[in-house]
Design a protein around this motif. Structure first.
Motif, PDB file in Angstrom:
ATOM      1  N   PRO A 214      11.824  -3.099  14.962  1.00  0.00           N
ATOM      2  CA  PRO A 214      12.764  -2.056  14.067  1.00  0.00           C
ATOM      3  C   PRO A 214      14.047  -1.990  14.567  1.00  0.00           C
ATOM      4  O   PRO A 214      15.110  -1.925  14.111  1.00  0.00           O
ATOM      5  CB  PRO A 214      11.934  -0.933  14.023  1.00  0.00           C
ATOM      6  CG  PRO A 214      10.393  -1.356  14.240  1.00  0.00           C
ATOM      7  CD  PRO A 214      10.553  -2.340  15.027  1.00  0.00           C
ATOM      8  N   GLU A 215      14.053  -1.799  15.949  1.00  0.00           N
ATOM      9  CA  GLU A 215      15.246  -1.547  16.748  1.00  0.00           C
ATOM     10  C   GLU A 215      16.191  -2.760  16.624  1.00  0.00           C
ATOM     11  O   GLU A 215      17.596  -2.728  16.260  1.00  0.00           O
ATOM     12  CB  GLU A 215      15.266  -1.160  18.038  1.00  0.00           C
ATOM     13  CG  GLU A 215      16.411  -0.752  18.857  1.00  0.00           C
ATOM     14  CD  GLU A 215      16.096  -0.297  20.342  1.00  0.00           C
ATOM     15  OE1 GLU A 215      17.182  -0.355  21.040  1.00  0.00           O
ATOM     16  OE2 GLU A 215      14.716  -0.380  20.602  1.00  0.00           O
ATOM     17  N   ARG A 218      17.715  -3.043  13.294  1.00  0.00           N
ATOM     18  CA  ARG A 218      18.916  -2.035  12.838  1.00  0.00           C
ATOM     19  C   ARG A 218      20.354  -2.413  13.506  1.00  0.00           C
ATOM     20  O   ARG A 218      21.575  -2.764  13.158  1.00  0.00           O
ATOM     21  CB  ARG A 218      18.462  -0.827  13.445  1.00  0.00           C
ATOM     22  CG  ARG A 218      17.411   0.082  12.728  1.00  0.00           C
ATOM     23  CD  ARG A 218      17.442   1.556  13.183  1.00  0.00           C
ATOM     24  NE  ARG A 218      16.221   2.114  12.722  1.00  0.00           N
ATOM     25  CZ  ARG A 218      15.009   2.252  13.238  1.00  0.00           C
ATOM     26  NH1 ARG A 218      14.883   1.725  14.493  1.00  0.00           N
ATOM     27  NH2 ARG A 218      13.920   2.820  12.632  1.00  0.00           N
ATOM     28  N   LYS A 219      20.168  -3.201  14.869  1.00  0.00           N
ATOM     29  CA  LYS A 219      21.392  -3.779  15.432  1.00  0.00           C
ATOM     30  C   LYS A 219      21.818  -4.844  14.769  1.00  0.00           C
ATOM     31  O   LYS A 219      22.873  -4.899  14.626  1.00  0.00           O
ATOM     32  CB  LYS A 219      20.754  -4.133  16.803  1.00  0.00           C
ATOM     33  CG  LYS A 219      20.661  -2.977  17.961  1.00  0.00           C
ATOM     34  CD  LYS A 219      20.483  -3.375  19.301  1.00  0.00           C
ATOM     35  CE  LYS A 219      20.137  -2.229  20.122  1.00  0.00           C
ATOM     36  NZ  LYS A 219      21.213  -1.594  20.421  1.00  0.00           N
ATOM     37  N   CYS A 221      21.745  -5.533  11.543  1.00  0.00           N
ATOM     38  CA  CYS A 221      22.007  -5.053  10.317  1.00  0.00           C
ATOM     39  C   CYS A 221      23.200  -4.423  10.388  1.00  0.00           C
ATOM     40  O   CYS A 221      24.214  -4.426   9.500  1.00  0.00           O
ATOM     41  CB  CYS A 221      21.186  -3.980   9.563  1.00  0.00           C
ATOM     42  SG  CYS A 221      19.742  -4.375   8.876  1.00  0.00           S
ATOM     43  N   ALA A 222      23.888  -4.094  11.469  1.00  0.00           N
ATOM     44  CA  ALA A 222      25.121  -3.586  11.843  1.00  0.00           C
ATOM     45  C   ALA A 222      26.211  -4.412  12.069  1.00  0.00           C
ATOM     46  O   ALA A 222      27.506  -4.502  12.141  1.00  0.00           O
ATOM     47  CB  ALA A 222      25.415  -2.670  13.171  1.00  0.00           C
ATOM     48  N   GLU A 242       6.950   2.200  10.849  1.00  0.00           N
ATOM     49  CA  GLU A 242       8.511   2.249  11.341  1.00  0.00           C
ATOM     50  C   GLU A 242       9.177   0.875  10.814  1.00  0.00           C
ATOM     51  O   GLU A 242      10.407   1.028  10.498  1.00  0.00           O
ATOM     52  CB  GLU A 242       8.771   2.435  12.928  1.00  0.00           C
ATOM     53  CG  GLU A 242      10.058   2.383  13.197  1.00  0.00           C
ATOM     54  CD  GLU A 242      10.384   2.165  14.962  1.00  0.00           C
ATOM     55  OE1 GLU A 242      11.291   2.587  15.272  1.00  0.00           O
ATOM     56  OE2 GLU A 242       9.347   2.186  15.629  1.00  0.00           O
ATOM     57  N   VAL A 246      11.979   0.595   8.066  1.00  0.00           N
ATOM     58  CA  VAL A 246      13.192  -0.050   8.251  1.00  0.00           C
ATOM     59  C   VAL A 246      13.759  -1.359   7.091  1.00  0.00           C
ATOM     60  O   VAL A 246      14.599  -1.334   6.494  1.00  0.00           O
ATOM     61  CB  VAL A 246      13.309  -0.921   9.440  1.00  0.00           C
ATOM     62  CG1 VAL A 246      14.405  -1.954   9.811  1.00  0.00           C
ATOM     63  CG2 VAL A 246      13.552   0.143  10.662  1.00  0.00           C
ATOM     64  N   THR A 249      14.492   0.668   3.878  1.00  0.00           N
ATOM     65  CA  THR A 249      15.860   1.469   4.065  1.00  0.00           C
ATOM     66  C   THR A 249      17.232   0.563   4.328  1.00  0.00           C
ATOM     67  O   THR A 249      18.277   1.129   3.917  1.00  0.00           O
ATOM     68  CB  THR A 249      15.821   2.788   4.839  1.00  0.00           C
ATOM     69  OG1 THR A 249      15.465   2.340   6.200  1.00  0.00           O
ATOM     70  CG2 THR A 249      14.862   3.651   4.674  1.00  0.00           C
ATOM     71  N   GLU A 250      16.947  -0.505   4.795  1.00  0.00           N
ATOM     72  CA  GLU A 250      18.033  -1.253   5.338  1.00  0.00           C
ATOM     73  C   GLU A 250      18.191  -2.450   3.981  1.00  0.00           C
ATOM     74  O   GLU A 250      17.633  -3.143   3.934  1.00  0.00           O
ATOM     75  CB  GLU A 250      17.868  -1.933   6.796  1.00  0.00           C
ATOM     76  CG  GLU A 250      18.018  -0.831   7.819  1.00  0.00           C
ATOM     77  CD  GLU A 250      19.186  -0.736   8.218  1.00  0.00           C
ATOM     78  OE1 GLU A 250      20.403  -0.944   7.740  1.00  0.00           O
ATOM     79  OE2 GLU A 250      19.624   0.288   9.235  1.00  0.00           O
TER      80      GLU A 250
END
Length: 440
Positions: A214-215, A218-219, A221-222, A242, A246, A249-250
């Motif tokens: 998940p972490e 997120r990275k 996705c940025a 988790e 992700v 929501t992403e």
């Protein structure tokens, strides 16, 4: 100096090939698409199941023929087949000049230099070594999508699988390295990243002490310019709340999940040393569809596993009918030496395995056609992959379709579209596994 490169097998092997190609390009060696003019030929092999081994061996033998022309100076074999059968390969195919194991592909230039000096070479580092080279990969997939291998090896030890002996224990690639690699790929025009590993869901447990997919997502996705992220090879027992959150929501993460479950009979799942049972699988699938509307689920199944009874087979058929996977592939069990399953009692005849595969795929075919019909009238975002000039239509994929394994959507438009471009399409027709639509 010209080099011809052949990459066989899975997308994870393809990433290794692209890293080698990057190192070779930095060395200043020219690539060629014509094997007859190559000074060097590299075959990156697969050795996962028997059909893959046969393809790899036949390819090596075909390339070895170019030694007789006097032009080919070096034949190098890398990958899983080299790792698994290094002694046998050298004995049976003396035309091979070098072998490189699965954890040693970062030494490709060193091996090439030895071959060009007229030496025979072998490079087999410790199986659990994780290559640390950071080169600019050569993207061979067309430019707009690429695979990101986030881990190497596997610790699951399914009884049918040889991978731990070919690829070693599970090793995650450091997150900062993956982000740099992804940024480089996106700078080169990649719009869709496909995360792969023998198992993606355990990412980070060895490095960070916890499941860190998940972490990482997120990275990724940025990263500006990246449009889609697709996740492959998620073991069902490792999918966490988790991770579901992700994906939910992403917006860049495709609502598509590849979950190889292999079977649905508790009897066979236990014999396979899988970590789930039928009840847990049904609960997970229901949860994913409940939490993530529009979720497309892909799975792979093995039929004809040792000890599979007719009752087990019927249970799997009913499971497919109940779950109605959007995407599904069925493989007949391949008896692989060195695996526990190879010595199990109750080996199934080939004709029975093939018949069972046919029955399962007939069920899935009808489900897939019905899923396609349900898409008619819907609006979907499509990534363009090319054009059929004679028909005047473009070929694309929806979020439900991974490249090279799933279906296509054929897009009608008066506009001239480019590969890698995203367009909005209204689905007007379903044609077997594929869709037809109009861009707007």
């Amino acid at each position: 100096m010209k080099l011809f490169f052949i990459s066989l097998g899975c997308d994870k092997n393809l990433v290794d090939s692209e890293v080698m190609l990057g190192l070779i390009r930095e060395r200043g060696i020219e690539f060629t698409n014509d094997e007859t003019e190559a000074d060097l030929i590299i075959v990156n092999t697969c050795g996962f199941i028997n059909d893959a081994k046969v393809e790899s061996i036949n390819t090596i033998l075909e390339m070895a023929e170019y030694k007789k022309t006097g032009h080919l100076k070096g034949l190098i074999v890398t990958g899983c087949l080299a790792q698994r059968y290094k002694d046998e390969i050298l004995k049976e195919i003396p035309e091979i000049d070098a072998l490189i194991g699965t954890s040693s592909y970062d030494s490709i230039i060193e091996v090439i230099d030895q071959v060009l000096e007229g030496k025979k070479a072998e490079m087999f580092k410790e199986l659990d070594y994780l290559t640390e080279v950071e080169t600019k990969r050569v993207n061979t997939t067309g430019g707009y999508f690429s695979y990101l291998k986030i881990a190497e090896g596997c610790d699951k030890y399914c009884t049918y699988c040889i991978i731990p002996k070919l690829r070693g224990k599970y090793r995650s690639v450091p997150m900062e390295k993956l982000v740099r690699e992804a940024e480089f790929l996106v700078e080169g025009g990649v719009k869709e990243l496909i995360l792969v590993a023998q198992e993606t869901t355990l990412y980070g447990t060895d490095l960070y002490g916890k499941k860190s997919l998940p972490e990482l997502l997120r990275k990724l996705c940025a990263i500006d310019g990246l449009e889609w992220i697709r996740i492959q090879y998620c073991y069902p027992e490792e999918i966490t709340d988790e991770l579901i959150e992700v994906i939910k929501t992403e917006p860049k993460i495709c609502r598509y999940l590849d979950i190889p479950i292999q079977h649905a009979s508790d009897n066979i799942l236990k014999r396979m040393n899988r970590r789930t049972n039928k009840k847990e699988l049904l609960e997970l699938i229901a949860k994913l569809r409940r939490e993530i509307p529009g979720m497309a689920l892909r799975t792979s199944l093995i039929t004809g596993f040792p000890g599979e009874t007719e009752a087990d087979h019927e249970e799997l058929k009913e499971f497919i009918k109940e779950v109605r996977f959007e995407r599904l592939g069925v493989f007949t069990y391949s008896k692989e030496e060195g695996t526990p399953a190879a010595t199990m009692e109750g080996q199934i005849l080939k004709k029975v395995k093939v018949q069972r595969q046919k029955e399962l795929m007939q069920i899935q075919q009808q489900i897939a056609f019905e899923h396609a019909e349900e898409m008619v009238g819907k609006d979907l975002t499509v990534i363009i992959e090319g054009k059929l000039p004679e028909e005047g239509v473009f070929i694309g994929r929806t979020y439900m379709d991974a490249p090279n394994i799933d279906g296509y959507i054929f897009v009608n438009t008066q506009d001239e579209l480019m590969s890698g471009e995203f367009v909005e399409v209204k689905v007007t027709e379903a044609k077997d596994y594929d869709l037809i639509g109009t861009a707007y």
